[in-house]
Enzyme design. Sequence first.
Site, PDB file in Angstrom:
ATOM      1  N   ALA A   1     -13.581   9.530   9.670  1.00 53.70           N
ATOM      2  CA  ALA A   1     -12.960   9.544   8.342  1.00 53.70           C
ATOM      3  C   ALA A   1     -12.016   8.374   8.154  1.00 53.70           C
ATOM      4  CB  ALA A   1     -12.217  10.857   8.131  1.00 53.70           C
TER       5      ALA A   1
ATOM      6  N   ASP B   1      -1.835  -1.237   5.796  1.00 57.05           N
ATOM      7  CA  ASP B   1      -2.074  -0.723   7.145  1.00 57.05           C
ATOM      8  C   ASP B   1      -3.547  -0.567   7.469  1.00 57.05           C
ATOM      9  OD1 ASP B   1      -2.470   2.696   6.854  1.00 57.05           O
ATOM     10  OD2 ASP B   1      -1.785   1.543   5.146  1.00 57.05           O
TER      11      ASP B   1
ATOM     12  N   ALA C   1      -0.016   5.244   1.243  1.00 56.89           N
ATOM     13  CA  ALA C   1      -0.084   6.089   2.452  1.00 56.89           C
ATOM     14  C   ALA C   1      -0.249   5.244   3.702  1.00 56.89           C
ATOM     15  CB  ALA C   1      -1.234   7.085   2.336  1.00 56.89           C
TER      16      ALA C   1
ATOM     17  N   LYS D   1     -11.645   6.485  -3.212  1.00 59.37           N
ATOM     18  CA  LYS D   1     -11.994   7.720  -2.499  1.00 59.37           C
ATOM     19  C   LYS D   1     -13.454   8.147  -2.677  1.00 59.37           C
ATOM     20  CE  LYS D   1      -8.003   7.784  -0.794  1.00 59.37           C
ATOM     21  NZ  LYS D   1      -7.915   6.728   0.218  1.00 59.37           N
TER      22      LYS D   1
ATOM     23  N   ARG E   1     -10.461  -1.795  -3.470  1.00 63.55           N
ATOM     24  CA  ARG E   1     -10.493  -2.742  -2.356  1.00 63.55           C
ATOM     25  C   ARG E   1     -11.889  -2.829  -1.747  1.00 63.55           C
ATOM     26  NH1 ARG E   1      -5.489   0.598  -0.013  1.00 63.55           N
ATOM     27  NH2 ARG E   1      -3.812  -0.367  -1.226  1.00 63.55           N
TER      28      ARG E   1
ATOM     29  N   MET F   1     -10.639   4.086   5.500  1.00 61.96           N
ATOM     30  CA  MET F   1      -9.416   4.327   4.749  1.00 61.96           C
ATOM     31  C   MET F   1      -8.969   3.083   3.997  1.00 61.96           C
ATOM     32  SD  MET F   1      -7.903   7.238   4.459  1.00 61.96           S
ATOM     33  CE  MET F   1      -8.033   8.111   6.021  1.00 61.96           C
TER      34      MET F   1
ATOM     35  N   HIS G   1     -15.323   6.057  -0.419  1.00 65.48           N
ATOM     36  CA  HIS G   1     -15.035   6.523   0.934  1.00 65.48           C
ATOM     37  C   HIS G   1     -15.994   7.661   1.308  1.00 65.48           C
ATOM     38  CE1 HIS G   1     -11.536   7.168   3.987  1.00 65.48           C
ATOM     39  NE2 HIS G   1     -12.656   7.628   4.490  1.00 65.48           N
TER      40      HIS G   1
ATOM     41  N   ASP H   1       0.861  -1.178   0.000  1.00 69.32           N
ATOM     42  CA  ASP H   1       0.000   0.000   0.000  1.00 69.32           C
ATOM     43  C   ASP H   1       0.901   1.233   0.000  1.00 69.32           C
ATOM     44  OD1 ASP H   1      -2.402   1.614   0.449  1.00 69.32           O
ATOM     45  OD2 ASP H   1      -1.617   1.869   2.471  1.00 69.32           O
TER      46      ASP H   1
END
Length: 280
Positions: free
Chosen positions: A53, A194, A22, A61, A168, A57, A64, A20
């Site tokens: 938020a 992460d 970030a 986006k 994802r 993650m 999201h 990944d």
Amino acid sequence: MNLFIRKEAYTGPVQAIVLDWAGTAVDFGCMAPAAVFVEVFREHGIDVTVQEARQFMGIEKKEHIRKICALETVKSAWQNAFGAHPGESDINALYNRTADMMVAAIVNHCDPIPAMMDAVETLRSSGIKIGSCTGYVREMMDVLVPGAGKKGYSPDAVFCSSDVPNGRPYPWMCYKNAIALGVYPMEAMVKVGDTIVDIQEGLNAGMWTVGIVESGNEMGLTPEDLEALPAGERARRVAAITQAFGQAGAHYVLKQPHDLPRVIRQINDRLAAGEQPMTR
């Protein structure tokens, strides 16, 4: 290299990892996207917490944004402010603003995570290829990839959520990496991330999975804030994130990525013994 034909278990070594971006390879704490989501909703008079938020993650986006808008607290606040729950036109507007702000924020959040860079250098020296994927879209990666490259991180393959039909936890970005890197079978690859959806993505692709705790979104702290945490609180958070990754199906969970080469050696041993990711 001899092509593996699926008549029996693959017993060769790990050939590639897929990182990944970030919170895993760059942007310690995954700071850029969290701050942008909070600010975008604040511009519309809606208070969204950093925790709200961060819980989504890793996914594409726009999706999201849609999930944040589906939160009861956000739907209620939007109803009070605009007389209706957020609709698709609102989601589109929020996403467009998010995309603009994310591109601007990424410029200042492309520093590679030193411990991961050390691990990448060690793995590359042993012949392992470095793939990558992200919930960012291509216009964001057009900023992040060269920015990280100038600071020493350039993976062998880069795919993002706008390169595939679904982000994802669908496995499509991992499959794209496998094709670009020329790696087969999928159990010869390791997904490292992460977030929970990183783990789910890797599992759905038939890969080994590794969760990274302290530098990532789930911890959500800068290096300085992480070091300032009282030892007991830091241990409590690490334990909670480790448990969540384990429950999600991660094969390994690491506090920091410097142990990744050791984990790859362990996976090599498990593969040599005929073990496969889905048999654990």
